[in-house]
Write an enzyme that holds these catalytic residues in place. Structure first.
Site, PDB file in Angstrom:
ATOM      1  CG  ASP A 421     119.439  32.135  12.065  1.00 27.90           C
ATOM      2  OD1 ASP A 421     118.618  32.549  11.399  1.00 27.90           O
ATOM      3  OD2 ASP A 421     120.451  32.618  12.452  1.00 27.90           O
ATOM      4  CD  GLU A 424     116.340  32.467   5.589  1.00 26.02           C
ATOM      5  OE1 GLU A 424     117.728  31.899   5.622  1.00 26.02           O
ATOM      6  OE2 GLU A 424     115.792  32.898   6.592  1.00 26.02           O
ATOM      7  CG  ASP A 506     120.593  39.227  10.500  1.00 29.26           C
ATOM      8  OD1 ASP A 506     119.936  38.601  11.374  1.00 29.26           O
ATOM      9  OD2 ASP A 506     121.204  38.416   9.565  1.00 29.26           O
TER      10      ASP A 506
HETATM   11  C1  GLC Z   1     121.794  35.166  11.317  1.00 27.63           C
HETATM   12  C2  GLC Z   1     120.575  35.556  12.657  1.00 27.63           C
HETATM   13  C3  GLC Z   1     120.965  36.099  13.744  1.00 27.63           C
HETATM   14  C4  GLC Z   1     122.043  35.254  14.321  1.00 27.63           C
HETATM   15  C5  GLC Z   1     123.296  34.803  13.632  1.00 27.63           C
HETATM   16  C6  GLC Z   1     124.337  33.893  13.998  1.00 27.63           C
HETATM   17  O1  GLC Z   1     122.346  36.376  10.892  1.00 27.63           O
HETATM   18  O2  GLC Z   1     119.378  36.172  11.732  1.00 27.63           O
HETATM   19  O3  GLC Z   1     119.790  36.393  14.488  1.00 27.63           O
HETATM   20  O4  GLC Z   1     122.489  35.868  15.419  1.00 27.63           O
HETATM   21  O5  GLC Z   1     122.615  34.191  12.143  1.00 27.63           O
HETATM   22  O6  GLC Z   1     123.607  32.718  14.367  1.00 27.63           O
END
Ligand code: GLC
Length: 831
Positions: A421, A424, A506
């Protein structure tokens, strides 16, 4: 945008032609101020490069795969230029100011340059490129923007461009390629770029398709008819246009050509095609084990649970919280004992906490593995663990080191998959705990790469996640030899599909986001990255029972099927919305598990040729223009048309039926019968738990039996057949579901054929081929007919059949010993 808004100085152009040098597979054209190289690089693939100076060197981290040059390329000097012809595509370059034309084999035009390419240092503010106050574009090629305009044909559709919001056809939009989080702002139908950057497109017209990949990792942008309806503008920083052109002629061929160049999609392990449950906020080992138990107690299938950032010790990647997860190995064993798998999140932001007992940070700093500021100091930014450092994945030694971090904390703990995650990469403007954190751009002058090939953030940012995914995948392969790794990524660039599945980030618990997921995932499939999904139920905000139920019905067809939601939202497990919704979720998931043999076969088709699992109708019916703009329904593989409810209080919905006969999967009744024409609308009922699902004529659909998870072996392989006047062929592909042995032929292939033989229907199930032996099971053949059949024979011997009136299906079963069976049915007709 006018040139004086875009460029700091009047842009330069190639100018007069100086020389044309023709070689066997390409041509070099020299201009007063530019060079152009056009080459046939592989069957069906041409490359066109334009630059003022020497062409950029091939980077060690490049995504291109080795190619074999085509045998059929013909290069001709056409006086003042040259023409390169491949089966399916002709590229003409030359004349003054580097004129270019791209045509199909019969001279039908795809693109033609509308004026010369032009370049100069860009005005940073005009690019809409997120940057910090005081940032400037670095000197040299990085800051040089090239713009090239092309004419487009009025009727051509422009599909894909990777992860986007909005509809499937992107004409009329500006499409930026720059990986970006939208934390706290969210996205909607009109949002331009999100987490991923896929600078590629597919142009489609009835009977033909053509594609292009802008092989520039720098910030780039397409003006796909936003400024002028019949112009395509391509803008790229880095001072060079480097375009790969794909000949088609069908959309499927274009995707095959793209994934031959950038890599075939990974083959996921069997469990990854099952159902995944996640939420940000599962806070302890006991809570997660209890979650799995609830799935089992309620007889709702489940294959994987995801651990979000709370499993870590203070958001430190590669650690476990000693209080909430005191015995990580024991915890994973408990989940495995219940037939489920564990996926753990990893963020690239490594807590900046040197020499305080966090080995990963110590090593990152000691080895100098972090992204650097121009003065050589490590770059620091705020993410979950407060101030963090970021590994420089453009370096091979850093990738090897990163891969090794997975060994003790994840692989040897028994964890099954990794969820990458925030890659980017993302940083916030202040510590997250202040409650008001917002995204902050990275400085554009950060340094990536080895000293010998240092590159700026402008060049490497879009590739950051793809390189992280490569490091993770390769590390996993080293430390768990023979096991198929599974990595999920949020950010991506073409090439990421080789190592990662992906989700669309998200979203919100909105009907709009439910509906938008269809074109989003169709576009991902066309962009070469078919193993994609969105957070079922929506991430931010609270789903209503109806929205959640409908989202499960749609998610049934997502290649990657995960329920996930944010911290502090309402419970979003399948049982959290009351009994009725739970029943829908259970029905949907039982159907998902029935679909697994089909999904696994489709995953093999993806790994072999890039073919998406979820396919736009125009991909399956490329001659039928009336299907081209359908993005509220889709094909799952070649045989199923899915048209789930996408709006509240929907009881019936309209669906565009492509040509041919269609049968309702649930009832066996014909749909849209009696209507003729190329494509025709029909109404379908959206019964809860049974999303509208149509079988195409000639279908040979492999299904399995419902199971609690893929840990329980299949006990039945079922072939559902519908008939039409022509012959139909398909091949079921199976493997052990977990190892890499499929790469050396350890698969089982079963050829299927159906045909009308005079008055008799005949289905041949071929002898199983290949090195993989499935566990003992029943083979069932389910013939969808308009009434009970007359005589049915298996290998010439009459057999009893069971007629199921509710599904209009005749069923025959036998022990599957892998040998060939020929089934003939007389007195049966297609519905
Ligand atoms: C980001 C991710 C999401 C995750 C969050 C906490 O927003 O896109 O899926 O739950 O981080 O890690």
């Amino acid at each position: 945008m006018d040139d004086d808004e875009l460029f700091e100085t009047p842009p330069r152009t190639p100018g007069p032609l100086r020389s044309v040098r023709v070689a066997s597979s390409g041509v070099d054209v020299t201009y007063e101020r530019a060079r152009v190289r056009a080459e046939a690089v592989a069957p069906g693939i041409l490359r066109l490069r334009v630059s003022e100076t020497a062409f950029a060197p091939q980077r060690s981290w490049d995504v291109l795969r080795p190619l074999s040059p085509p045998a059929d390329a013909v290069v001709r000097d056409v006086g003042g230029g040259a023409e390169i012809a491949l089966a399916g595509l002709v590229l003409t370059v030359g004349g003054d100011d580097a004129a270019v034309a791209v045509d199909g084999p019969e001279g039908e035009r795809w693109l033609a340059s509308a004026g010369p390419p032009r370049w100069a240092r860009a005005r940073l503010d005009a690019l809409g490129l997120p940057h910090r106050d005081g940032d400037t574009l670095p000197p040299g090629a990085d800051g040089v923007l090239v713009r090239q305009d092309w004419t487009l044909n009025a009727g051509d559709r422009l599909w894909r461009f990777g992860q986007r919001t909005g509809g499937l056809d992107r004409r009329g939009r500006t499409l930026t390629n720059w990986t970006s989080d939208t934390f706290g702002i969210g996205h909607h139908r009109g949002t331009d770029n999100l987490y991923q950057a896929q600078p590629l497109f597919l142009a489609a017209r009835p009977g033909r398709a053509f594609g292009a990949f802008l092989h520039v990792s720098h910030f780039s942008r397409f003006d796909a008819g936003a400024t002028h309806p019949d112009r395509l503008g391509i803008e790229a920083l880095g001072g060079e246009v480097d375009l790969f052109l794909f000949a088609g002629p069908t959309p499927a061929d274009v995707v095959e050509q793209l994934t031959r160049l950038t890599g075939r999609p990974l083959l996921p392990p069997a469990w990854a095609l099952g159902f995944h449950q996640s939420r940000w906020g599962y806070a302890s080992a006991d809570e997660v084990v209890a979650l799995v138990d609830t799935f089992r107690d309620r007889a709702i299938p489940l294959d994987a649970v995801h651990l979000d950032i709370d499993y870590m010790r203070g958001y430190r990647s590669f650690t476990w919280d000693p209080e909430r997860f005191p015995d990580p190995k024991g915890f994973v064993r408990r989940v495995h004992d219940r037939g489920a798998r564990v996926v753990a999140i990893i963020d690239p932001g490594i807590k900046d906490e040197p020499f305080a007992g966090y080995r990963v940070a110590d090593e990152l700093l000691t080895y100098g593995h972090a992204l650097r500021n121009p003065d050589g100091s490590p770059f620091r930014g705020y993410v979950w663990p407060e101030r963090a450092l970021f590994p420089d994945f453009a370096r091979a030694d850093v990738r090897a080191w990163w891969g090794d971090q997975h060994r003790a904390s994840l692989v040897e703990t028994g964890v099954d998959g990794v969820w990458n995650d925030m890659n980017e990469p993302t940083v916030f403007d202040r510590p997250f705990t202040t409650g008001a954190a917002r995204n902050r751009p990275f400085p554009l002058d950060l340094r990536h790469g080895d000293p010998g090939e240092t590159a700026s953030h402008l060049e490497v940012r879009n590739l950051y996640a793809t390189l992280e995914g490569r490091a993770t995948f390769e590390g996993w392969k080293r430390h768990a030899p023979g096991v198929r790794p599974w990595v999920l990524t949020r950010s991506a660039y073409p090439g990421s599909q080789r190592t990662c599945a992906t989700w669309m980030g998200d979203n919100n618990s909105w009907w709009e986001h439910l509906a938008m997921s269809v074109p989003q995932l169709l576009s991902m499939g066309l962009s070469g990255s078919p193993h994609a999904g969105v957070d079922i139920g929506g991430f931010f905000e609270n789903a209503t029972p109806e929205l959640f139920a409908r989202w499960m019905e749609l998610g049934l067809f997502y290649p990657f099927m995960r329920d996930h939601t944010a911290l502090d939202t309402r419970a979003q497990e399948p049982w959290a919305f009351g009994e009725q919704v739970e029943a829908v979720a259970r029905d949907v998931l039982r159907m998902r598990y029935r679909l697994l043999p089909y999904l696994a076969t489709l995953a093999h088709e993806a790994a072999a040729r890039g073919a998406p699992l979820m396919r736009p109708m125009g991909y399956v019916f490329p001659d039928v223009e009336a299907t081209f703009d359908v993005d509220d329904a889709f094909m799952l593989g070649p045989w199923l048309l899915a048209a789930p409810a996408l709006e509240p209080r929907c009881r019936w919905r309209r669906v565009v039926l492509p040509p041919g006969r269609w049968v309702d999967f649930w009832t066996g009744l014909p749909v849209g019968a009696g209507r003729t024409g190329d494509a025709r609308p029909a109404l379908v009922e959206t019964t809860p738990g049974k999303p509208p699902l149509l079988l195409r004529q000639g279908a040979l659909l492999p299904l399995g039996n419902p199971r609690p998870s893929t840990a329980t072996p299949l006990s039945e392989l079922r072939i559902v057949a519908t008939f039409h006047e022509e012959r139909s062929d398909y091949e079921v592909i199976e493997d052990d579901g977990w190892s890499t042995a499929w790469q050396v032929g350890e698969v089982a292939r079963t050829a299927l054929r159906s045909q009308l033989d005079g008055e008799a229907l005949r289905v041949t199930i071929g002898a199983r081929q290949g090195g993989f032996r499935p566990a003992p099971r029943t083979l069932a053949l389910e013939l969808r007919l308009d009434g009970p059949p007359g005589r049915v024979e298996v290998d010439g011997v009459g057999v009893d059949v069971r007629w199921d009136a509710a599904r209009r299906a005749a069923e025959i079963r036998w022990e599957d010993d892998g040998s060939e069976r020929v089934v003939t049915v007389s007195g049966g007709r297609a519905p």
